[in-house]
Design a protein around this motif. Structure first.
Motif, PDB file in Angstrom:
ATOM      1  N   GLN A 343      -6.754   2.789  -3.326  1.00 32.91           N
ATOM      2  CA  GLN A 343      -6.134   3.918  -2.477  1.00 32.91           C
ATOM      3  C   GLN A 343      -6.169   3.496  -1.610  1.00 32.91           C
ATOM      4  O   GLN A 343      -5.147   3.861  -0.717  1.00 32.91           O
ATOM      5  CB  GLN A 343      -7.127   5.488  -3.017  1.00 32.91           C
ATOM      6  CG  GLN A 343      -6.198   5.743  -4.913  1.00 32.91           C
ATOM      7  CD  GLN A 343      -6.866   7.858  -5.042  1.00 32.91           C
ATOM      8  OE1 GLN A 343      -7.119   7.558  -4.018  1.00 32.91           O
ATOM      9  NE2 GLN A 343      -6.073   7.930  -5.902  1.00 32.91           N
ATOM     10  N   LYS A 344      -7.313   3.593  -0.233  1.00 37.13           N
ATOM     11  CA  LYS A 344      -7.129   3.456   1.193  1.00 37.13           C
ATOM     12  C   LYS A 344      -7.073   2.486   1.493  1.00 37.13           C
ATOM     13  O   LYS A 344      -5.912   2.108   2.363  1.00 37.13           O
ATOM     14  CB  LYS A 344      -8.858   3.448   1.560  1.00 37.13           C
ATOM     15  CG  LYS A 344      -9.032   3.713   2.925  1.00 37.13           C
ATOM     16  CD  LYS A 344     -10.754   3.247   3.761  1.00 37.13           C
ATOM     17  CE  LYS A 344     -10.822   3.940   5.007  1.00 37.13           C
ATOM     18  NZ  LYS A 344     -12.040   3.675   4.902  1.00 37.13           N
ATOM     19  N   GLU A 345      -6.549   1.358   0.733  1.00 38.18           N
ATOM     20  CA  GLU A 345      -6.507  -0.111   0.745  1.00 38.18           C
ATOM     21  C   GLU A 345      -4.382  -0.676   0.250  1.00 38.18           C
ATOM     22  O   GLU A 345      -4.108  -0.536   1.585  1.00 38.18           O
ATOM     23  CB  GLU A 345      -7.216  -1.188   0.020  1.00 38.18           C
ATOM     24  CG  GLU A 345      -8.100  -1.360   0.519  1.00 38.18           C
ATOM     25  CD  GLU A 345      -8.943  -2.255  -0.667  1.00 38.18           C
ATOM     26  OE1 GLU A 345      -8.486  -2.320  -1.680  1.00 38.18           O
ATOM     27  OE2 GLU A 345      -9.708  -3.033  -0.945  1.00 38.18           O
ATOM     28  N   GLN A 346      -4.134   0.553  -0.020  1.00 37.84           N
ATOM     29  CA  GLN A 346      -2.667   0.352  -0.304  1.00 37.84           C
ATOM     30  C   GLN A 346      -2.282   1.281  -0.055  1.00 37.84           C
ATOM     31  O   GLN A 346      -0.840   2.195  -0.533  1.00 37.84           O
ATOM     32  CB  GLN A 346      -3.257   0.485  -2.256  1.00 37.84           C
ATOM     33  CG  GLN A 346      -2.910  -0.240  -2.815  1.00 37.84           C
ATOM     34  CD  GLN A 346      -2.608  -1.721  -2.791  1.00 37.84           C
ATOM     35  OE1 GLN A 346      -1.310  -1.765  -2.573  1.00 37.84           O
ATOM     36  NE2 GLN A 346      -3.297  -2.795  -2.262  1.00 37.84           N
ATOM     37  N   HIS A 347      -2.569   2.272   0.994  1.00 46.62           N
ATOM     38  CA  HIS A 347      -2.469   3.558   1.469  1.00 46.62           C
ATOM     39  C   HIS A 347      -1.057   3.169   2.230  1.00 46.62           C
ATOM     40  O   HIS A 347       0.467   3.845   2.124  1.00 46.62           O
ATOM     41  CB  HIS A 347      -2.945   4.224   2.063  1.00 46.62           C
ATOM     42  CG  HIS A 347      -2.613   5.617   2.973  1.00 46.62           C
ATOM     43  ND1 HIS A 347      -2.201   5.861   4.363  1.00 46.62           N
ATOM     44  CD2 HIS A 347      -2.149   6.650   2.782  1.00 46.62           C
ATOM     45  CE1 HIS A 347      -1.621   6.899   4.474  1.00 46.62           C
ATOM     46  NE2 HIS A 347      -1.363   7.721   3.788  1.00 46.62           N
ATOM     47  N   ASP A 348      -0.854   2.332   3.695  1.00 48.75           N
ATOM     48  CA  ASP A 348      -0.116   1.742   3.808  1.00 48.75           C
ATOM     49  C   ASP A 348       1.069   1.199   3.441  1.00 48.75           C
ATOM     50  O   ASP A 348       2.353   1.854   3.581  1.00 48.75           O
ATOM     51  CB  ASP A 348      -1.143   0.983   4.819  1.00 48.75           C
ATOM     52  CG  ASP A 348      -1.219   2.344   6.266  1.00 48.75           C
ATOM     53  OD1 ASP A 348      -1.353   4.124   5.808  1.00 48.75           O
ATOM     54  OD2 ASP A 348      -2.130   1.467   7.020  1.00 48.75           O
ATOM     55  N   TYR A 349       0.540   1.049   2.563  1.00 49.42           N
ATOM     56  CA  TYR A 349       2.067  -0.772   1.356  1.00 49.42           C
ATOM     57  C   TYR A 349       2.930   0.743   0.584  1.00 49.42           C
ATOM     58  O   TYR A 349       4.431   1.084   0.761  1.00 49.42           O
ATOM     59  CB  TYR A 349       1.422  -0.879   0.810  1.00 49.42           C
ATOM     60  CG  TYR A 349       2.535  -1.506  -0.575  1.00 49.42           C
ATOM     61  CD1 TYR A 349       3.009  -2.134   0.624  1.00 49.42           C
ATOM     62  CD2 TYR A 349       2.165  -1.890  -1.878  1.00 49.42           C
ATOM     63  CE1 TYR A 349       4.258  -3.204  -0.437  1.00 49.42           C
ATOM     64  CE2 TYR A 349       2.781  -2.345  -2.540  1.00 49.42           C
ATOM     65  CZ  TYR A 349       3.963  -3.390  -2.035  1.00 49.42           C
ATOM     66  OH  TYR A 349       4.488  -3.715  -2.761  1.00 49.42           O
ATOM     67  N   LEU A 350       1.850   1.529  -0.166  1.00 55.11           N
ATOM     68  CA  LEU A 350       2.437   2.948  -0.636  1.00 55.11           C
ATOM     69  C   LEU A 350       3.217   3.772   0.154  1.00 55.11           C
ATOM     70  O   LEU A 350       4.485   4.686  -0.722  1.00 55.11           O
ATOM     71  CB  LEU A 350       1.493   3.583  -1.187  1.00 55.11           C
ATOM     72  CG  LEU A 350       1.197   2.853  -2.587  1.00 55.11           C
ATOM     73  CD1 LEU A 350       0.037   3.364  -3.699  1.00 55.11           C
ATOM     74  CD2 LEU A 350       1.589   2.313  -3.640  1.00 55.11           C
TER      75      LEU A 350
END
Length: 467
Positions: A343-350
């Motif tokens: 979730q932390k890794e994909q936060h900005d992308y999402l």
């Protein structure tokens, strides 16, 4: 003397062979007078529904120096020759008597010209019954007013059934009392015919067929109602007569047809949306059930990206709302399937996908608003026919109004032309009277000079004469 055209075979002329009277001092006034006669004739001919041509000739002479009475001569020439010839050598010497004689012959000339023209039988027969040679100017005016009433009555009778109209037309003009009764009958029969037509329509009804049709209409689907409304409108068009009542009925049928179209189109769109959602959700459930958690995450993200692309291509507010919800739900579902690290890794992308979707939704809603403002309605073929029928009906109304205006103007023109002719004749008579006074004064001056003795002094010189 003056004439409105060629007068072949004119008789009783002066030495020139082309004029009834040699003096030409009043030719200009007489030209105005005969032109006025021709204008009156043409106006009456049109108002009475006739055709024809006529040439008018008129002249007069006076004897201002002597004691002879004035002479007035009027004629009318048709395609076959002279149809009217009136000469009065005993008019009298006053301008008033000259005016009255010119007016009398002018009205007789107009009547004679009409009698020799092609006119509706009722009009022709009535005018032919008048003796031109003995009718006075007032009698002729009254006759022309009455024959206009006969023409209007004949027009009304002509709208009756042909056999009835033929017999009634032959009865018009027999007596004023009978004409009144015929006019009343024409109005009464028209109302009766309308009522009888309505009664016959009721008698022609088929209760069983109407019942079947009513049941079918009551159970008709929204789509089937479009066909029923179109059939009703087509039937109304075949019966449309351009009347006020007919226009109201056609308006109602047109509105019912358009309303049926609107309802059917709305229902079709709602059903399409419902079916698409039902089948799409089922297929989506099937696909997700076969995926592991990682594959489901990828599915949601991929679907969100594809949905954002679709969102940027539509201006339908409802679809914008539906697509925006899909993007939002997919991203939430994908995020919830991730562990905290992912979730932390994909936060900005999402978040970027979500922000892009929000901006696209706002842009497309602005475009949707503008398209509503600029949108026009596309005419259907049958609506074009309705508009054409309405335009034709309006043209008929304008033509009917113009016919009434022309008829009224024709009567006004005829009256004005008669007054102009009378004024012209008065001016001509006054001019002749003035000329007579001037000539009489000149004659008196000459006589005075002749009666005045002249003294001549003669001086004779020696050697100036003869032997």
């Amino acid at each position: 003397f003056a004439t409105t055209g060629a007068t072949p075979g004119i008789g009783g002329t002066d030495s020139s062979g082309t004029r009834w009277f040699t003096p030409s001092t009043s030719d200009t006034q007489m030209m105005q007078a005969v032109n006025s006669l021709n204008d009156q004739y043409q106006a009456l001919l049109k108002a009475l529904g006739g055709t024809g041509t006529a040439v008018f000739a008129q002249g007069f002479s006076t004897d201002p120096k002597g004691s002879a009475q004035s002479n007035v001569h009027t004629g009318v020439f048709g395609p076959t020759g002279q149809v009217f010839n009136a000469e009065n050598a005993n008019v009298g010497r006053s301008p008033e008597e000259l005016k009255a004689a010119l007016e009398q012959q002018s009205m007789q000339a107009i009547l004679a010209a009409l009698q020799s023209s092609e006119l509706p039988s009722v009009v022709h027969d009535y005018l032919a019954s008048i003796d031109v040679s003995t009718a006075t100017a007032e009698q002729i005016r009254a006759a022309l007013a009455h024959v206009a009433e006969l023409k209007a009555l004949a027009d009304a009778v002509s709208m009756l059934p042909s056999d009835m109209a033929a017999n009634l037309l032959s009865a018009i003009g027999v007596s004023d009392e009978l004409d009144v009764k015929i006019a009343e009958f024409a109005v009464s029969f028209k109302a009766f015919a309308a009522a009888a037509g309505e009664l016959q329509d009721q008698l022609d009804r088929d209760p069983q067929a109407e019942a079947i049709k009513a049941v079918a209409a009551a159970h008709a689907t929204t789509f089937e109602k479009v066909g029923l409304a179109r059939d009703a409108l087509s039937e109304m068009l075949t019966k449309y007569d351009g009347s006020t009542e007919g226009t109201k009925a056609l308006t109602a049928a047109t509105g019912a047809y358009i309303d049926a179209q609107v309802a059917a189109l709305a229902e079709i769109n709602n059903i399409k949306t419902s079916l698409d959602g039902m089948f799409g959700n089922t297929l989506r459930t099937f696909e997700l059930a076969l995926m592991d958690t990682k594959a489901q995450q990828g599915f949601y993200v991929d679907e969100a990206l594809k949905t954002v692309a679709l969102l940027k291509q539509t201006t339908d507010p409802q679809k914008i709302a539906e697509l925006s919800k899909i993007v939002n739900d997919d991203l939430v579902s994908a995020f919830n399937l991730m562990d905290p690290k992912t979730q932390k890794e994909q936060h900005d992308y999402l978040k970027g996908i979500l922000t892009d979707a929000q901006a696209a939704a706002g842009t497309q809603l602005d475009l949707a608003e503008q398209s509503v403002v600029d949108a026009g309605t596309q005419s259907q073929q049958i609506l074009d026919k309705v508009q054409l029928a309405l335009d034709e009906a309006a043209d008929k109304q304008r033509e009917a109004a113009q016919a009434l205006i022309d008829a009224a103007q024709a009567i006004k023109d005829a009256a004005a032309q008669q007054q102009t002719a009378a004024n012209t004749n008065v001016a001509a008579a006054n001019a002749q009277a003035a000329a007579a006074v001037a000539q009489a004064a000149a004659a008196t001056a000459q006589q005075t000079a002749a009666d005045t003795p002249v003294a001549v002094a003669v001086t004779v010189y020696e050697g100036s004469g003869g032997p």
